[in-house]
Write an enzyme that holds these catalytic residues in place. Structure first.
Site, PDB file in Angstrom:
ATOM      1  CG  HIS A   3      15.697  -0.006  28.154  1.00  0.00           C
ATOM      2  ND1 HIS A   3      15.343  -1.055  28.405  1.00  0.00           N
ATOM      3  CD2 HIS A   3      14.784   0.691  27.005  1.00  0.00           C
ATOM      4  CE1 HIS A   3      14.554  -1.419  27.854  1.00  0.00           C
ATOM      5  NE2 HIS A   3      14.523  -0.717  26.405  1.00  0.00           N
ATOM      6  CD  GLU A   4      15.353   4.430  24.713  1.00  0.00           C
ATOM      7  OE1 GLU A   4      15.366   4.170  23.565  1.00  0.00           O
ATOM      8  OE2 GLU A   4      13.842   3.645  25.001  1.00  0.00           O
ATOM      9  CG  HIS A  44      18.261   0.080  23.352  1.00  0.00           C
ATOM     10  ND1 HIS A  44      17.764  -1.773  22.878  1.00  0.00           N
ATOM     11  CD2 HIS A  44      16.958  -0.106  23.651  1.00  0.00           C
ATOM     12  CE1 HIS A  44      16.774  -1.946  23.441  1.00  0.00           C
ATOM     13  NE2 HIS A  44      15.976  -1.507  23.443  1.00  0.00           N
ATOM     14  N   PRO A  53       0.592  -1.224  -0.092  1.00  0.00           N
ATOM     15  CG  PRO A  53      -0.260  -1.817   1.820  1.00  0.00           C
ATOM     16  CD  PRO A  53       0.699  -2.317   0.997  1.00  0.00           C
ATOM     17  CG  ASP A 103      13.255  -3.575  23.312  1.00  0.00           C
ATOM     18  OD1 ASP A 103      12.823  -2.941  21.966  1.00  0.00           O
ATOM     19  OD2 ASP A 103      13.530  -3.186  24.187  1.00  0.00           O
TER      20      ASP A 103
END
Length: 628
Positions: A433-434, A437, A214, A511
């Site tokens: 946390h970020e 990553h 699409p 995650d």
């Protein structure tokens, strides 16, 4: 469901006749009531017959008007104001005494008649009741006639027809799908100069199927073909063929092709053809299924006993896997044109087209935007520039800058910006946390570079880490998949290292879903495990598509247990790798977290500079500590 037979129409007419008759019967009562109201109003200013004789005898009467029809007299007194209404007097059947008295006193009197006024008022009242009833009757009759006409034209085609399609779209307005444009330009040449191909024995293709996700521009390409060809053009959606009544869809297909034959050579565009082109025998309805009858008629019209000369059908779908095989064979849809997601150059061309009617700052690089938007379709890129223009107007700027483009990308991908987090333990945990990553994704080999790390909430995410590939990735290696798994687990690993196992949060839920999916595809789809290069799961497991009624397992329970064990081993090994990288670079982790809490957003270049500087410092310290 409505009944459109003649008996129902006659019943409606009888009901309307009764309504009109009842209304006419009410008219005398209404007229009488209106007369009574008028009489009650005039009694407020009246005289008795005796009082009239007395006032005439005293010479107080100026003028008298006698109405023999109503048997009343309107009396004007001497000395009254001109705008004062006359007094009403009820007369007797014979009034010789009054007439003699008026003659004796030389009072001006005469006869008047209200019969004409009364008739006019009565006619007006009758019209006030009759006209609405007649209008109501005409309305019912018109609706009945329209219903009858609708029943007669139910099987007619609802395709929009244009003798010369004025879509306002040319091939120059379509970018990013160069291969598809070249394929479709031949269709336009077939229609404009058929002798160029027939001279060497080539036949005009009967159908062109546009296949793609699409938003990639399938309908836009059909508009461009119509605008370039300059031949009669029919357009409709696949869902407009099918109705709740059996046989209507097939009738509409026949009517559509009949009109197309009368205007050949012409184009027919059917959008979302999978609404009628799904595989037959998939439902429980059997041969009486309305959709199957419509498809059978479409197959016959495209390439049946009677051929259609000069009619080219263009259809669009994003579900080619569900289409019937008879519809896809040569002779019906001779060409299948893939309209895929654009590459880097295609995205840049699409952005150039959509940026023509927008005020873009000269410092904005469309190439940089194209590099930051891998996987975006043409519709996504158009929406991106529109969102950037909206932000520019909201901020009352003159032109779109890189800041609006950056915010628009975040808005389209992640959602609307939320309220910034306050300084707390929760904010520090999200920062770890970020950064986990981003740090693992930067240190592990084969991962895409970090674009930015932010603590600004967007959509359902309280923080985001963006990775942008340097080049188009058509194929992904095993090391790249493992690097992505490790980076995705970096957030949970950072939480465990800093706060301990007891304090890990639910923030890694999404995650873990992505990690499990990637690891399972490595084992069952890509053959990247100890189980060997085998495909263990069928990727087309839709039910009710004319294949299997139930999803059957294609391997034994022993193999299923090995698959689960291998997936768990891949994830655990990547998790250990992420924890080791973060523990070895704990100093970088703490430095970047403090900076992220202070600034809330760190750009990718700044992040990589910090990591490189601390890595050099760490290597230098290790070299100094080595004894000679």
């Amino acid at each position: 469901m409505r009944n459109f037979d003649k008996k129902g129409l006659m019943n409606q007419r009888h009901v309307l006749t009764g309504v009109v008759a009842a209304g006419l019967m009410m008219l005398p009562g209404a007229f009488g009531s209106s007369s009574a109201l008028a009489q009650q109003k005039t009694e407020r200013n009246t005289l008795s017959y005796g009082e009239l004789i007395q006032k005439a005898d005293k010479g107080e009467i100026k003028k008298v008007e006698l109405d023999q029809v109503e048997q009343t007299a309107r009396v004007y007194l001497a000395g009254q104001k001109p705008d004062t209404p006359p007094l009403q007097v009820r007369l007797l059947n014979q009034n010789p005494e009054l007439i003699n008295k008026l003659k004796e006193k030389n009072v001006d009197f005469g006869e008047v008649s209200s019969a004409g006024n009364r008739a006019a008022v009565g006619l007006l009242i009758n019209l006030m009741w009759i006209l609405p009833l007649v209008a109501l009757m005409l309305l019912f009759l018109r609706r009945s006639a329209n219903a009858s006409n609708q029943a007669m034209s139910f099987g007619k085609s609802r395709a929009r027809f244009q003798m010369e399609a004025k879509t306002g779209v040319k091939f120059d307005d379509v970018a990013g799908v160069q291969e598809a444009k070249e394929e479709l330009q031949e269709v336009v040449t077939f229609l404009k100069q058929p002798e160029k191909f027939t001279a060497v024995g080539a036949k005009i293709p009967k159908g062109v199927l546009l296949v793609g996700p699409p938003g990639t521009g399938k309908t836009l390409l059909a508009k461009a073909i119509a605008g370039e060809a300059g031949v009669p053009f029919f357009s409709m959606s696949g869902s407009e063929f099918v109705e709740m009544f059996v046989g209507v869809g097939a009738s509409r297909v026949r009517d559509l092709f009949k009109k197309a034959k009368d205007n050949a050579p012409c184009l027919i565009f059917i959008d979302e053809i999978d609404a009628v082109g799904r595989q037959r025998g998939a439902g429980i309805g059997g041969g009486n299924d309305e959709r199957e009858q419509t498809l059978n008629q479409l197959l016959t019209e495209m390439d049946g006993f009677e051929g259609n000369t000069g009619i080219i059908i263009i259809a669009a779908t994003n579900r080619p896997d569900v289409l019937d095989s008879a519809l896809l064979r040569p002779g019906r849809f001779d060409r299948q044109v893939i309209v895929d997601v654009p590459d880097l150059k295609g995205r840049q061309d699409i952005l150039t087209v959509h940026a023509q009617n927008k005020k873009i700052d000269p410092t904005v690089s469309l190439e940089a935007i194209a590099r930051r938007t891998p996987g975006f379709t043409g519709a996504d890129l158009a929406n991106l520039l529109n969102e950037a223009a909206i932000l520019t107007a909201r901020r009352r700027k003159e032109a779109v800058t890189d800041l609006e483009i950056d915010n628009a990308i975040d808005r389209v991908v992640a959602g609307m910006e939320g309220t910034a987090l306050v300084d707390s333990k929760n904010k520090r945990l999200i920062a770890y946390h970020e950064v986990g990553h981003a740090l693992v994704g930067t240190l592990v080999k084969g991962h895409d570079p970090v674009q930015k790390v932010t603590l600004i909430p967007r959509g359902q995410a309280l923080g985001l880490t963006w990775f942008t590939p340097n080049e188009e990735q058509g194929l992904i290696s095993r090391s790249q998949i493992l690097a992505r798994i490790a980076a995705a687990l970096g957030g949970r690993a950072a939480e465990e290292i800093v706060f301990g196992k007891a304090e890990v949060t639910t923030g890694a839920g999404n995650d873990l879903q992505q990690v499990t999916n990637m690891a399972r595809q490595m084992v069952t789809k890509f053959g990247m495990s100890d189980l060997g290069p085998v495909s263990l799961e069928n990727q087309n497991n839709e039910v009710f598509l004319g294949r299997d009624w139930m999803n059957k397992s294609e391997y034994s329970e022993e193999i299923a247990a090995k698959i689960d064990a291998t997936v768990r081993e891949i994830i655990n090994r990547s998790y250990v790798q992420a924890k080791e990288l973060l523990q070895e670079n704990r100093l970088i982790l703490e430095r970047v977290v403090d900076l992220l809490i202070e600034q809330e957003t760190i750009d990718g270049d700044v992040f990589r500079t910090i990591v490189a500087d601390y890595s050099k410092l760490q290597v230098t310290n290790e070299q100094v500590a080595v004894p000679y």
